[in-house]
Design a protein around this motif. Structure first.
Motif, PDB file in Angstrom:
ATOM      1  N   GLU A 288      48.760  13.638  33.510  1.00 15.86           N
ATOM      2  CA  GLU A 288      49.254  14.615  34.466  1.00 15.86           C
ATOM      3  C   GLU A 288      50.676  14.998  34.066  1.00 15.86           C
ATOM      4  O   GLU A 288      51.327  14.288  33.309  1.00 15.86           O
ATOM      5  CB  GLU A 288      49.167  14.079  35.898  1.00 15.86           C
ATOM      6  CG  GLU A 288      49.898  12.779  36.132  1.00 15.86           C
ATOM      7  CD  GLU A 288      49.644  12.240  37.540  1.00 15.86           C
ATOM      8  OE1 GLU A 288      48.572  12.541  38.098  1.00 15.86           O
ATOM      9  OE2 GLU A 288      50.511  11.526  38.050  1.00 15.86           O
ATOM     10  N   TYR A 289      51.096  16.142  34.578  1.00 16.43           N
ATOM     11  CA  TYR A 289      52.385  16.685  34.157  1.00 16.43           C
ATOM     12  C   TYR A 289      53.269  16.885  35.381  1.00 16.43           C
ATOM     13  O   TYR A 289      53.321  17.983  35.926  1.00 16.43           O
ATOM     14  CB  TYR A 289      52.170  18.011  33.411  1.00 16.43           C
ATOM     15  CG  TYR A 289      51.388  17.842  32.122  1.00 16.43           C
ATOM     16  CD1 TYR A 289      52.055  17.738  30.910  1.00 16.43           C
ATOM     17  CD2 TYR A 289      49.997  17.757  32.133  1.00 16.43           C
ATOM     18  CE1 TYR A 289      51.348  17.569  29.712  1.00 16.43           C
ATOM     19  CE2 TYR A 289      49.287  17.584  30.948  1.00 16.43           C
ATOM     20  CZ  TYR A 289      49.959  17.487  29.741  1.00 16.43           C
ATOM     21  OH  TYR A 289      49.259  17.314  28.566  1.00 16.43           O
ATOM     22  N   PRO A 290      53.909  15.815  35.848  1.00 17.39           N
ATOM     23  CA  PRO A 290      54.685  15.941  37.089  1.00 17.39           C
ATOM     24  C   PRO A 290      55.910  16.832  36.901  1.00 17.39           C
ATOM     25  O   PRO A 290      56.417  16.976  35.785  1.00 17.39           O
ATOM     26  CB  PRO A 290      55.099  14.497  37.379  1.00 17.39           C
ATOM     27  CG  PRO A 290      55.066  13.801  36.070  1.00 17.39           C
ATOM     28  CD  PRO A 290      53.988  14.478  35.257  1.00 17.39           C
ATOM     29  N   GLU A 291      56.350  17.412  38.002  1.00 12.53           N
ATOM     30  CA  GLU A 291      57.556  18.244  37.984  1.00 12.53           C
ATOM     31  C   GLU A 291      58.770  17.349  37.730  1.00 12.53           C
ATOM     32  O   GLU A 291      58.779  16.178  38.093  1.00 12.53           O
ATOM     33  CB  GLU A 291      57.742  18.930  39.347  1.00 12.53           C
ATOM     34  CG  GLU A 291      56.684  19.966  39.678  1.00 12.53           C
ATOM     35  CD  GLU A 291      56.723  21.161  38.746  1.00 12.53           C
ATOM     36  OE1 GLU A 291      57.828  21.549  38.337  1.00 12.53           O
ATOM     37  OE2 GLU A 291      55.630  21.676  38.422  1.00 12.53           O
ATOM     38  N   HIS A 293      60.423  16.254  34.954  1.00 10.86           N
ATOM     39  CA  HIS A 293      60.671  15.318  33.856  1.00 10.86           C
ATOM     40  C   HIS A 293      61.836  15.842  32.995  1.00 10.86           C
ATOM     41  O   HIS A 293      61.872  17.005  32.624  1.00 10.86           O
ATOM     42  CB  HIS A 293      59.431  15.156  32.982  1.00 10.86           C
ATOM     43  CG  HIS A 293      59.684  14.267  31.779  1.00 10.86           C
ATOM     44  ND1 HIS A 293      59.521  12.899  31.843  1.00 10.86           N
ATOM     45  CD2 HIS A 293      60.144  14.547  30.534  1.00 10.86           C
ATOM     46  CE1 HIS A 293      59.845  12.385  30.662  1.00 10.86           C
ATOM     47  NE2 HIS A 293      60.229  13.361  29.850  1.00 10.86           N
ATOM     48  N   LYS A 514      57.675  20.110  30.911  1.00  9.64           N
ATOM     49  CA  LYS A 514      56.412  19.441  31.247  1.00  9.64           C
ATOM     50  C   LYS A 514      56.181  18.336  30.223  1.00  9.64           C
ATOM     51  O   LYS A 514      56.240  18.596  29.018  1.00  9.64           O
ATOM     52  CB  LYS A 514      55.253  20.438  31.180  1.00  9.64           C
ATOM     53  CG  LYS A 514      55.401  21.568  32.160  1.00  9.64           C
ATOM     54  CD  LYS A 514      54.474  21.345  33.335  1.00  9.64           C
ATOM     55  CE  LYS A 514      54.620  22.468  34.347  1.00  9.64           C
ATOM     56  NZ  LYS A 514      54.402  22.040  35.694  1.00  9.64           N
ATOM     57  N   TYR A 517      52.201  12.383  31.600  1.00 10.32           N
ATOM     58  CA  TYR A 517      52.306  11.051  32.196  1.00 10.32           C
ATOM     59  C   TYR A 517      50.905  10.462  32.320  1.00 10.32           C
ATOM     60  O   TYR A 517      49.925  11.189  32.454  1.00 10.32           O
ATOM     61  CB  TYR A 517      52.917  11.125  33.608  1.00 10.32           C
ATOM     62  CG  TYR A 517      54.419  11.167  33.643  1.00 10.32           C
ATOM     63  CD1 TYR A 517      55.134  12.139  32.939  1.00 10.32           C
ATOM     64  CD2 TYR A 517      55.143  10.232  34.398  1.00 10.32           C
ATOM     65  CE1 TYR A 517      56.518  12.186  32.983  1.00 10.32           C
ATOM     66  CE2 TYR A 517      56.535  10.275  34.440  1.00 10.32           C
ATOM     67  CZ  TYR A 517      57.216  11.249  33.730  1.00 10.32           C
ATOM     68  OH  TYR A 517      58.579  11.295  33.772  1.00 10.32           O
ATOM     69  N   TRP A 519      48.089   9.224  34.350  1.00 13.37           N
ATOM     70  CA  TRP A 519      47.758   9.561  35.744  1.00 13.37           C
ATOM     71  C   TRP A 519      47.567   8.318  36.599  1.00 13.37           C
ATOM     72  O   TRP A 519      47.540   8.399  37.806  1.00 13.37           O
ATOM     73  CB  TRP A 519      46.528  10.495  35.818  1.00 13.37           C
ATOM     74  CG  TRP A 519      45.209   9.848  35.503  1.00 13.37           C
ATOM     75  CD1 TRP A 519      45.004   8.717  34.777  1.00 13.37           C
ATOM     76  CD2 TRP A 519      43.926  10.294  35.911  1.00 13.37           C
ATOM     77  NE1 TRP A 519      43.675   8.446  34.691  1.00 13.37           N
ATOM     78  CE2 TRP A 519      42.982   9.399  35.380  1.00 13.37           C
ATOM     79  CE3 TRP A 519      43.466  11.387  36.668  1.00 13.37           C
ATOM     80  CZ2 TRP A 519      41.617   9.547  35.586  1.00 13.37           C
ATOM     81  CZ3 TRP A 519      42.103  11.520  36.862  1.00 13.37           C
ATOM     82  CH2 TRP A 519      41.198  10.614  36.326  1.00 13.37           C
ATOM     83  N   LYS A 522      51.445   6.437  36.405  1.00 12.17           N
ATOM     84  CA  LYS A 522      52.518   7.398  36.717  1.00 12.17           C
ATOM     85  C   LYS A 522      53.731   7.204  35.817  1.00 12.17           C
ATOM     86  O   LYS A 522      54.864   7.480  36.214  1.00 12.17           O
ATOM     87  CB  LYS A 522      52.962   7.307  38.200  1.00 12.17           C
ATOM     88  CG  LYS A 522      51.818   7.326  39.202  1.00 12.17           C
ATOM     89  CD  LYS A 522      51.189   8.685  39.300  1.00 12.17           C
ATOM     90  CE  LYS A 522      49.992   8.680  40.241  1.00 12.17           C
ATOM     91  NZ  LYS A 522      49.110   9.820  40.049  1.00 12.17           N
ATOM     92  N   LYS A 714      49.910  19.993  49.662  1.00 13.08           N
ATOM     93  CA  LYS A 714      49.109  18.887  49.171  1.00 13.08           C
ATOM     94  C   LYS A 714      49.224  17.727  50.163  1.00 13.08           C
ATOM     95  O   LYS A 714      50.293  17.489  50.722  1.00 13.08           O
ATOM     96  CB  LYS A 714      49.687  18.464  47.811  1.00 13.08           C
ATOM     97  CG  LYS A 714      48.661  17.865  46.884  1.00 13.08           C
ATOM     98  CD  LYS A 714      49.254  17.634  45.511  1.00 13.08           C
ATOM     99  CE  LYS A 714      48.550  16.460  44.865  1.00 13.08           C
ATOM    100  NZ  LYS A 714      49.120  16.043  43.612  1.00 13.08           N
ATOM    101  N   SER A 716      49.692  14.055  51.388  1.00 14.60           N
ATOM    102  CA  SER A 716      50.268  12.827  50.839  1.00 14.60           C
ATOM    103  C   SER A 716      50.680  11.920  51.981  1.00 14.60           C
ATOM    104  O   SER A 716      51.033  12.380  53.065  1.00 14.60           O
ATOM    105  CB  SER A 716      51.468  13.146  49.960  1.00 14.60           C
ATOM    106  OG  SER A 716      52.604  13.420  50.752  1.00 14.60           O
TER     107      SER A 716
END
Ligand SMILES: [Zn+2]
Length: 1080
Positions: A288-291, A293, A514, A517, A519, A522, A714, A716
């Protein structure tokens, strides 16, 4: 909207009735049959029971339940039933009150499990499917991961599948839905490991870990299965498929073997996504490509030491002070540098570096940090960069570039520079389009062991694949002085420092981008070359692309996604260095390390696994795992320790399930999953199937979006906006805020959303769904309760039905056809909208509203009442059938309270709702002439206009109920006038205009003189392109009939029954009063 407000049986219902605009209309209708129309609100004149019930058809079971007794209206009803006025109740025995055992409230938390038990005990799913005579329909279940409890996405997915399966059942298909679970893989392995202390973990043997992981997975499967069952999902729950079952694993090994024997599986040293935190290779789908980084990026220079033999003089004047400038976001890959790549299509320059003038603008250098390369004094320094990037670099480095030479990139090829760490001579090479001038310098530091594009460029030039990084993400000995340092931590810092000390570092700058990571953990991943097993997608890509073109993708844009992802994907790394999975069934030669994989070895391992499960790979000796042919030389081999990527597990389900089970077929009719599966299960299934069979495993693929909260956020835990399907169904801790809505309300929500995009859910939306559900239930209850004395023998032939009934069936027939089309296209939200509009608004507002007079006072066995019941019964059966796929519990609840027996095609009684077939409207229903259809539409629109004027008359205190009114109509259009006239004197009383308007009389005037129109108390106009109709409302002529409250001059003309109208007089004569009536 009449039925709706009346559904509310609590005290608030009365308030609603009085306050809302809708309620006013409801009141009008109620009062049309109730002389004491303020009943329950003001003067508590509730002297008899039945008029109250008229106005409240949905609270009519007469059982005196405690719930109904709560509201003031009901209190009045209760009081009346306990002993109302003797005098006014004289004819009450002749009135057909609605009756039903079907509850007004769903009580879903209790009732739905009862219904599910009924289905289970009677094996209804199997029974219906077995009895169906059509072909089989196979929806192949994508296996959810057996890890944790279900969330809303699971609910959306499985309920959509169930809606489709149940619809297909009604359409006479045989449906065998085998639910599946994905059971192997790292998340479960990690959960098991996390549950142990350090020491136990160290002592842990693979077989023990596998035993614990299997137990964990099976427990989770049970928990998830119970939730799915509670959603009302029908499936073969006794025989699901689990990817850990021996027969499944064996089928998967067979798929692997087939691919290997066809040459689609190979072992190679290639850079792959590697997770140091999980110590395994990862597939694209596991990233995954978390915001947010941020990498430490650097500009560095590599010194040119040798000219290319092709252009030895090109840079002679600048040597030895000429440098290649590069930019990288992963300084830790510099030790693995093997080349610098340039784009032959770009233009480059040699620029001399000068300090920026002292008086230039104040330094903008806040985040960047200048390196030693910029701290030169009088030495000349020349750098090579892309021409286009000169201005950007001047500003970033805060220097002046004096361009000394311009040349095409291609002429740089084969120049040599000194590796900044090892000092080895390395080449400049030509890269591809991936080298751009969007950022950096236009020259790319190339480390084939750490990047996909670098790897490909490396192959072209035969560059060494260096990767001095171990499984934990630490530098190895090969990295010299950096040995042991973490490449994502201290190692990275050390490299930058080293470059600075060597005067190679230009600038250091934090860079936001981007970055992949893991998934599961994390944590950031790296790209690293290792020995892995690959499926060569290139080998069958064309076949896959062909197959994609033949599949029906819903929505259609999904096709573009899978095309893009399949055409661009690189070879699939299918090996993992983990324990909880299916082994890659390969032996290696002790000395040569050559893998051994043949038809015999695959078949032998497959047979062992199918009997003993894949644990055998760990506990059996290499000798026993090898087939006869190799057994003598067993000591020359050892078994591999890699397991397969879990996407290979689930991607083999077509072979393990569709190909192996009775009642299924290959390819499946349908796959239905979330849109993320274009790079997951849809793709892995496609690739394995294409590689081994040459065709796609599915004919049609439906994708749905994600479930977000009401605001589109989303879900959470930290935001506190998670909607839990189990809580929606059974209620939360605080049932006031989180009532238990039952599975049907959740299912209704699923049907209501356009799932092809992301969908929203939250408390507000659920309340709306619950409201809609209650209204629908109320309509069904009205139908049921007015059929309490009905059986199919009472059916009135179509030709004898009044026009209004024929028109009602015409509408019903159209609705059923439209709903069928929407099911076929999987557009359930359209069905939701149709049901909402038709059953809750149209039907209740008109047909059912008008029907009450006929049903209650028309005479039990009269044609008028029986024809109406014929129409109600058709509606009930049709509505139950069309809503059953979405609201199976409601449909079954209705069916179990059906007051008459209903036979299936073969003549046996339908004991369960799903024993019904999809309703096929009688062809004659739809054959009403277009002219008549048009006229009925006009009548309905006219009726709304008349209602408005009646409302004015009531506000003006001219009338109380609409039955106290007489309506006058005039149309200048002779055609319309004559048709209205016909309706006033309809052959069948049910078609009479005053019944349709629920007034006592209607007069159609030949001409409209000013005298009449000026003395008419309330007037209005209806106009549309067809006609203009003048409407007047005055008080009705004559007196009120005691029995039906219609006004007519006939009242008083029958000596034995002086208070009755002619209609009621006839009814009484056919249906004499019981001897005791009137004195009871
Ligand atoms: Zn009457």
């Amino acid at each position: 909207m009449e039925v709706a407000p009346l559904l509310k049986s609590s005290a608030s219902a009365a308030a609603t009735l009085f306050n809302s605009a809708e309620a006013k209309f409801a009141l009008r209708v109620s009062s049309s049959l109730v002389s004491c129309r303020r009943i329950g609100f003001g003067r508590q004149n509730a002297s008899f029971l039945w008029p109250v019930l008229f106005s409240r058809p949905l609270t009519c079971d007469g059982s005196g339940s405690k719930r109904r007794a709560r509201g003031p209206v009901m209190a009045a009803a209760k009081k009346a039933s306990d002993g109302g006025s003797k005098e006014e109740g004289k004819y009450k025995h002749t009135v057909d009150l609605p009756k039903t055992t079907f509850g007004m409230r769903a009580n879903a938390v209790v009732r739905e499990p009862e219904i599910q038990k009924l289905w289970e005990e009677n094996q209804v799913f199997k029974r219906v499917s077995d009895r169906n005579t059509g072909r089989s329909f196979v929806l192949h279940d994508g296996p959810p991961y057996a890890n944790g409890s279900l969330h809303m996405g699971h609910a959306l997915n499985k309920i959509l599948k169930d809606i489709i399966n149940r619809y297909k059942l009604l359409r006479n298909y045989r449906v065998n839905f085998v639910p599946g679970w994905d059971c192997h893989g790292l998340p479960i392995e990690l959960k098991v490991l996390q549950s142990m202390d350090e020491e136990t973990r160290r002592e842990l043997k693979p077989l023990k870990l596998r035993e614990k992981a299997a137990k964990f997975a099976k427990n989770t499967v049970n928990i998830q299965m119970n939730s799915f069952k509670r959603f009302g999902v029908w499936a073969d729950w006794d025989a699901p498929y689990l990817t850990l079952f021996p027969e499944y694993e064996a089928a998967q090994i067979e798929v692997f073997g087939n691919m290997a024997l066809k040459g689609y599986i190979y072992r190679g040293r290639k850079p792959v996504h590697w997770s140091p935190s999980s110590r395994t290779a990862l597939a694209e789908a596991e990233l995954e490509y978390p915001e947010g980084h941020i990498s430490k990026s650097i500009y560095a220079t590599f010194k040119i030491i040798n000219a290319s033999s092709a252009s030895p003089q090109l840079f002679e004047e600048f040597l030895p002070d000429l440098y290649l400038a590069i930019w990288t976001t992963t300084p830790w890959t510099i030790p693995a540098n093997a080349a610098v790549a340039i784009n032959p299509e770009l233009e480059y320059v040699v620029a001399e570096l000068h300090h920026a003038p002292e008086d230039a603008t104040v330094s903008l250098r806040k985040q960047t940090k200048a390196g030693s390369f910029l701290k030169f004094s009088d030495t000349k320094r020349f750098v090579i960069v892309a021409s286009e990037l000169v201005p950007a670099l001047e500003s970033k480095w805060e220097v002046k570039f004096a361009v000394r030479k311009i040349f095409p990139g291609s002429s740089l090829e084969n120049f040599r520079y000194a590796h900044p760490i090892s000092g080895k001579e390395c080449p400049v090479v030509l890269g591809g389009d991936y080298i751009t001038t969007e950022s950096g310098t236009g020259l790319v530091h190339t480390a084939p062991g750490h990047g996909q594009e670098d790897y490909i460029t490396g192959l072209k030039y035969g560059l060494p694949i260096i990767s001095p990084v171990d499984d934990e993400g630490k530098f190895t000995e090969e990295a010299g002085e950096f040995n042991g340092q973490e490449v994502l931590g201290a190692g990275n810092v050390a490299i930058v420092k080293y470059l600075d000390e060597q005067l190679s570092l230009v600038l250091e700058e934090p860079y936001k981008h981007k970055y992949p990571y893991d998934w599961r953990t994390k944590k950031p991943t790296i790209f690293r070359a290792t020995e892995q097993w690959f499926a060569s997608v290139d080998g069958f890509r064309d076949m896959a692309m062909d197959a994609i073109g033949k599949v029906n993708w819903i929505p259609t844009q999904a096709k573009n996604r899978i095309v893009a992802m399949t055409s661009s994907r690189s070879d699939w790394c299918i090996s993992r260095q983990r324990t909880w999975g299916v082994p890659i069934p390969v032996f290696y030669h002790v000395h040569s390390k050559e893998p051994l994989i043949t038809e015999e070895t695959i078949a032998h391992v497959r047979d062992i696994v199918s009997k003993k499960g894949s644990d055998a790979w760990w506990y059996m000796s290499t000798e026993d795992l090898l087939p006869e042919k190799y057994r003598q030389n067993a000591s020359e081999y050892y078994k591999g320790t890699d397991t397969m990527d879990v996407w290979f597990d689930s991607g083999s389900s077509w072979a393990a399930v569709l190909g192996k089970r009775d009642g299924l077929c290959f390819p499946a009719d349908l796959y239905l999953e979330g849109s993320d599966q274009h790079r997951g299960w849809f793709q892995s299934s496609l690739l394995t199937s294409i590689a081994t069979t040459g065709i796609a495993p599915y004919s049609c693929v439906v994708t749905h979006g994600f479930v977000l909260d009401e605001k589109g956020m989303k879900m959470s835990k930290s935001l506190g906006n998670v909607v839990d399907p189990d809580v929606v169904i059974s209620g939360g801790k605080n049932t006031k805020d989180q009532p238990g809505y039952g599975a049907d309300v959740l299912r209704l929500w699923v049907s209501s959303v356009d799932y092809t995009g992301d969908v929203l859910i939250g408390p507000q939306i659920l309340r709306q769904m619950s409201d809609m559900y209650r209204k629908l239930r109320g309509t069904l209850r009205f139908l049921l309760s007015n059929l309490h004395d009905w059986n199919l023998e009472n059916t009135v032939p179509y030709s004898k039905l009044p026009k209004i009934d024929q028109y009602a069936l015409y509408q019903l027939g159209n609705i059923v056809e439209t709903i069928k089309d929407s099911y076929e296209l999987y557009q359930f939200y359209k069905i939701y909208q149709i049901i909402q509009r038709f059953t809750i608004v149209d039907l209740s507002n008109f047909y059912l509203d008008v029907a009450k007079d006929r049903l209650y006072v028309g005479g039990t066995t009269s044609l008028n009442r029986r024809s109406c019941q014929t129409v109600l019964a058709e509606h009930l059966i049709s509505i139950v059938s069309v809503i059953a796929p979405i609201l199976p519990h409601l449909a079954e609840d209705v069916w179990q309270n059906l007051p008459f027996e209903y036979a299936t095609e073969d003549g046996s009684a339908a004991k369960f709702a799903f024993e019904l077939k999809w309703p096929v409207p009688n062809k004659r229903w739809l054959q009403i002439p277009a002219d008549d259809v048009d006229f009925w539409r006009l009548i309905l629109e006219l009726r709304s206009e008349v209602n408005k004027i009646l409302e004015n008359a009531r506000v003006g205190k001219l009338i109380g109920s609409s039955l106290e009114a007489k309506v006058y109509l005039h149309s200048s259009d002779a055609g319309v006038a004559s048709r209205l006239q016909e309706l006033c004197h309809a052959e069948n009383e049910a078609d009479a205009l005053h019944r349709i308007f629920i007034t006592s009389q209607v007069a159609v005037l030949d001409s409209l003189n000013t005298d009449l129109s000026s003395r008419m108390p309330h007037t209005g106009k209806f106009s549309d392109p067809r006609s203009e109709i003048w409407i007047g409302v005055d008080r009705a002529d004559g007196s009120k009939c005691e029995r039906c409250w219609n006004f007519t001059p006939q009242v008083g003309s029958f000596p034995e029954h002086p208070t009755l109208c002619a209609r009621c007089y006839d009814v009484i004569n056919v249906h004499p009063l019981p001897a005791a009536a009137g004195v009871s």
